[in-house]
Motif scaffolding. Structure first.
Motif, mmCIF file in Angstrom:
data_model
loop_
_atom_site.group_PDB
_atom_site.id
_atom_site.type_symbol
_atom_site.label_atom_id
_atom_site.label_comp_id
_atom_site.label_asym_id
_atom_site.label_seq_id
_atom_site.Cartn_x
_atom_site.Cartn_y
_atom_site.Cartn_z
ATOM 1 N N ALA A 127 4.688 -7.366 -0.195
ATOM 2 C CA ALA A 127 4.095 -6.031 -0.106
ATOM 3 C C ALA A 127 2.605 -6.121 -0.428
ATOM 4 N N TYR A 128 1.770 -5.510 0.420
ATOM 5 C CA TYR A 128 0.363 -5.304 0.084
ATOM 6 C C TYR A 128 0.251 -4.115 -0.858
ATOM 7 N N ASP A 129 -0.711 -4.165 -1.763
ATOM 8 C CA ASP A 129 -1.048 -2.935 -2.457
ATOM 9 C C ASP A 129 -1.978 -2.141 -1.536
ATOM 10 N N PRO A 130 -2.117 -0.818 -1.738
ATOM 11 C CA PRO A 130 -2.861 0.003 -0.779
ATOM 12 C C PRO A 130 -4.310 -0.411 -0.577
ATOM 13 N N SER A 131 -4.929 -1.019 -1.597
ATOM 14 C CA SER A 131 -6.332 -1.410 -1.473
ATOM 15 C C SER A 131 -6.517 -2.679 -0.658
ATOM 16 N N GLY A 132 -5.437 -3.397 -0.392
ATOM 17 C CA GLY A 132 -5.534 -4.681 0.294
ATOM 18 C C GLY A 132 -6.019 -5.807 -0.589
ATOM 19 N N LYS A 133 -6.085 -5.588 -1.904
ATOM 20 C CA LYS A 133 -6.608 -6.604 -2.823
ATOM 21 C C LYS A 133 -5.516 -7.499 -3.409
ATOM 22 N N PHE A 134 -4.283 -6.992 -3.416
ATOM 23 C CA PHE A 134 -3.197 -7.737 -4.038
ATOM 24 C C PHE A 134 -2.003 -7.835 -3.103
ATOM 25 N N LEU A 135 -1.262 -8.932 -3.256
ATOM 26 C CA LEU A 135 0.044 -9.071 -2.640
ATOM 27 C C LEU A 135 1.085 -9.140 -3.748
ATOM 28 N N PHE A 136 2.177 -8.429 -3.564
ATOM 29 C CA PHE A 136 3.312 -8.551 -4.476
ATOM 30 C C PHE A 136 4.395 -9.353 -3.766
ATOM 31 N N ILE A 137 4.766 -10.480 -4.372
ATOM 32 C CA ILE A 137 5.642 -11.459 -3.726
ATOM 33 C C ILE A 137 6.959 -11.545 -4.499
ATOM 34 N N PRO A 138 8.083 -11.138 -3.890
ATOM 35 C CA PRO A 138 9.374 -11.282 -4.560
ATOM 36 C C PRO A 138 9.903 -12.704 -4.394
ATOM 37 N N HIS A 139 10.673 -13.159 -5.386
ATOM 38 C CA HIS A 139 11.255 -14.502 -5.342
ATOM 39 C C HIS A 139 12.776 -14.377 -5.193
ATOM 40 N N GLU A 140 13.283 -14.894 -4.084
ATOM 41 C CA GLU A 140 14.698 -14.733 -3.729
ATOM 42 C C GLU A 140 15.546 -15.887 -4.270
ATOM 43 N N SER A 141 15.311 -16.281 -5.493
ATOM 44 C CA SER A 141 16.075 -17.377 -6.084
ATOM 45 C C SER A 141 17.465 -16.886 -6.491
ATOM 46 N N ILE A 186 -5.822 1.129 -11.437
ATOM 47 C CA ILE A 186 -4.605 1.859 -11.113
ATOM 48 C C ILE A 186 -4.945 3.211 -10.501
ATOM 49 N N ARG A 187 -5.957 3.916 -11.048
ATOM 50 C CA ARG A 187 -6.336 5.222 -10.521
ATOM 51 C C ARG A 187 -6.794 5.107 -9.074
ATOM 52 N N ASN A 188 -7.632 4.111 -8.765
ATOM 53 C CA ASN A 188 -8.104 3.928 -7.393
ATOM 54 C C ASN A 188 -6.955 3.570 -6.463
ATOM 55 N N THR A 189 -6.046 2.733 -6.962
ATOM 56 C CA THR A 189 -4.896 2.329 -6.151
ATOM 57 C C THR A 189 -4.037 3.529 -5.795
ATOM 58 N N LEU A 190 -3.777 4.392 -6.788
ATOM 59 C CA LEU A 190 -2.951 5.562 -6.537
ATOM 60 C C LEU A 190 -3.646 6.536 -5.599
ATOM 61 N N THR A 191 -4.972 6.636 -5.690
ATOM 62 C CA THR A 191 -5.717 7.505 -4.779
ATOM 63 C C THR A 191 -5.530 7.061 -3.338
ATOM 64 N N VAL A 192 -5.641 5.748 -3.111
ATOM 65 C CA VAL A 192 -5.428 5.217 -1.761
ATOM 66 C C VAL A 192 -3.996 5.453 -1.322
ATOM 67 N N ALA A 193 -3.046 5.253 -2.241
ATOM 68 C CA ALA A 193 -1.637 5.435 -1.909
ATOM 69 C C ALA A 193 -1.349 6.858 -1.468
ATOM 70 N N ILE A 224 3.476 -8.582 7.105
ATOM 71 C CA ILE A 224 3.011 -7.235 6.815
ATOM 72 C C ILE A 224 1.510 -7.161 7.079
ATOM 73 N N PHE A 225 1.074 -6.052 7.662
ATOM 74 C CA PHE A 225 -0.338 -5.852 7.991
ATOM 75 C C PHE A 225 -1.096 -5.316 6.784
ATOM 76 N N ASN A 226 -2.364 -5.701 6.702
ATOM 77 C CA ASN A 226 -3.232 -5.302 5.599
ATOM 78 C C ASN A 226 -3.630 -3.835 5.767
ATOM 79 N N PRO A 227 -3.308 -2.965 4.804
ATOM 80 C CA PRO A 227 -3.653 -1.550 4.944
ATOM 81 C C PRO A 227 -5.147 -1.287 4.928
ATOM 82 N N ALA A 228 -5.932 -2.229 4.384
ATOM 83 C CA ALA A 228 -7.379 -2.045 4.313
ATOM 84 C C ALA A 228 -8.105 -2.720 5.472
#
Length: 549
Positions: A93-107, A5-12, A462-466
């Motif tokens: 949504a990509y996370d800032p590190s490019g390691k994760f994708l957050f995927i919403p479900h439109e059900s 989380i700390r590294n992610t926020l630093t990139v953000a 969406i483009f990969n921030p990393a």
């Protein structure tokens, strides 16, 4: 706070302080000349390569419902009794590190949010509603008619139609309800945690809250300003939908601030009517505009207007008195109506002003809002059905149809992703907006990609921030998601693309006596390198920093 989380926020934080690049790149690929034909569910095209695209563009499947549900170590939301909309993967949504994708479900009920670990190819459901939104009524009728609501459904801990996912500068994730549910924005506070019980209202592992400061509307486009660190823009996806902004009292605190709606100064129609009704036909909806307050500085509704934070269904306020409050409030202060505003992107003009782009799906138009100052804006048109296509290249039989989502690369170029035709013989398209002179008006829409999957639409590009040459796109609600009709269906899926080896347009010789080549664009010699430099702040503009969609 753990290291991830700390590294992610630093990139953000680094991304937030970077400046948005100017657009202005010429076409770097050979455009398509037709839209794709769609094939039957689970056709080889769907399984191995669902898009037609320019030569050299690489596509790779990351995940699918079929893959996730076959693995006991993975999890995903699938709303009970729903068919193709059971687990619609929407605006990623990509996370800032490019390691994760957050995927919403439109059900239509039991909507959720997944975290996909790219390196480990693992999907985890981290938030989901409790399914009580269908405690009565006919679920099939809700899915079939998106404007009907089950009045006795219990939405206290159930959520629906999550369309956008946005990673915030605080390292949290926003998801918003669109056509079902009650028009709420939910903030997941611990999206990187090991969550084994994601169900809302059960005292599980997920930590979340409803943002009472964001007006209740049909949410899809919601983005953070990149120039003003206290500002969030968003839209109401309605046939008389308005454009909003929220200005925080303290930057980084999304719970307190003032809300505004955009009103074009010359508009003198009926804001409660549809954009295409007789009362609004011919009324100006471009030109100079003003941000009109609908709350006071502390977020309290102004006297004489409806509470913009009232929960409710996505119904027509002209005939219903329980519709979402933000829609009614906008009408009461003359918020200018647009035809189903959906996604938005935030860019920058050469003069340094911020530019907010949004799609108006019903109008086949992408609008632009130049932010002049805190009160004043100027509305224009980036592209519409009259914009030339493939200008200077072989023509395409495709045309702009129901623009839905937007994407932006590290150079600031805009891409338009269509919502249509859906379930017809021809797939929806993705267009590259050629704005070479960077004035916020497209010279051409160049045919970039087209989908081949039956019953589906493309979404969430969406483009990969990393890695600025990579982007992802989802295949949403294909017919293969309905396991009742396709027992081993591939289902909603996410695909990754890489621009590194895309084949550029050929340059023409200046004349037959000269070996000197001339190009009408920069594609042959530098686009990928420009992308890479731009993301490091060394190109035409500084890197976008995609901590948001």
């Amino acid at each position: 706070m753990n290291r991830l989380i700390r590294n992610t926020l630093t990139v953000a934080v680094a991304a937030v302080v970077s400046q948005t690049a100017n657009a202005g790149t010429d076409t770097y690929f050979n455009p398509l000349t037709q839209s794709a034909s769609v094939a039957s569910p689970n056709h080889v095209n769907e399984l191995t390569g669902p898009w037609t695209h320019p030569a050299g563009l690489n596509q790779e499947n990351l995940t699918s419902l079929n893959e996730i549900e076959a693995d006991i170590n993975q999890s995903v939301g699938r709303a009970p009794y729903a068919s193709t909309s059971a687990s619609m993967m929407d605006m990623i949504a990509y996370d800032p590190s490019g390691k994760f994708l957050f995927i919403p479900h439109e059900s239509p009920w039991a909507a959720g949010l997944s975290r996909y670990d790219i390196e480990n190819d693992t999907n985890t459901l981290i938030f989901v509603g409790d399914s009580n939104g269908i405690s009565c009524g006919n679920p099939g009728a809700i899915e079939e008619n998106r404007e009907e609501t089950v009045t006795c459904a219990n939405w206290e801990h159930d959520y629906a139609a999550f369309d956008p996912a946005r990673v915030t500068p605080n390292g949290t994730v926003l998801v918003g309800e669109e056509w079902s549910g009650e028009g709420r924005i939910i903030e997941v506070m611990n999206p990187y945690d090991d969550i084994t019980n994601p169900v809302a209202g059960t005292g599980g592992d997920v930590d979340y809250r409803e943002l009472q400061s964001i007006a209740n509307v049909a949410h899809e486009g919601i983005n953070f300003s990149e120039k003003y660190d206290d500002t969030i823009y968003y839209v109401d996806e309605w046939r008389s939908g308005s454009i909003y902004k929220f200005v925080m009292n303290t930057a980084g605190d999304y719970t307190s601030g003032q809300t505004f709606v955009l009103s074009v100064d010359a508009f003198n129609g009926n804001p409660a009517d549809y954009y295409s009704d007789d009362s609004n036909v011919g009324q100006p909806r471009t030109g100079m505009a003003t941000w009109v307050a609908i709350t006071d500085l502390d977020g309290n509704p102004l006297l004489g207007v409806t509470d913009p934070f009232r929960n409710g269904p996505t119904t027509d306020p002209r005939s219903k008195d329980d519709t979402r409050g933000g829609r009614v409030t906008a009408d009461e202060v003359n918020g200018t109506p647009y035809g189903r505003p959906e996604d938005m992107e935030v860019g920058k003009l050469p003069n340094g002003n911020e530019m907010v782009y949004f799609t108006a799906t019903s109008e086949a138009t992408v609008y632009s809002i130049e932010i002049i100052d805190e009160v004043t804006a100027k509305v224009g048109i980036l592209a519409d059905a009259s914009t030339p296509t493939n200008l200077g290249f072989p023509a395409t039989t495709g045309f702009l149809n129901s623009p839905d989502n937007l994407a932006q690369d590290a150079l600031g170029n805009i891409y338009i992703i269509e919502d249509a035709p859906n379930s017809s013989d021809v797939g929806g398209d993705i267009w590259f907006v050629r704005d070479a002179d960077n004035d916020g008006v497209a010279e051409s829409l160049d045919h970039f990609m087209s989908i081949q999957v039956d019953g589906s639409e493309a979404t969430g590009m969406i483009f990969n921030p990393a890695n600025p040459t990579e982007f992802v796109v989802a295949v949403q609600h294909p017919d293969s998601t309905n396991l009742g009709e396709v027992p081993d269906g591939f289902g909603d899926a996410v695909w990754k693309f890489d621009l590194t080896d895309v084949v550029p347009p050929r340059c023409a010789k200046e004349d037959r006596w000269s070996w000197k080549k001339t190009c009408s664009n920069m594609a042959e010699y530098k686009f990928v390198k420009m992308l890479e430099r731009a993301d490091k702040g060394k190109g035409k503009g500084k890197g976008k920093g995609h901590w948001k969609h």
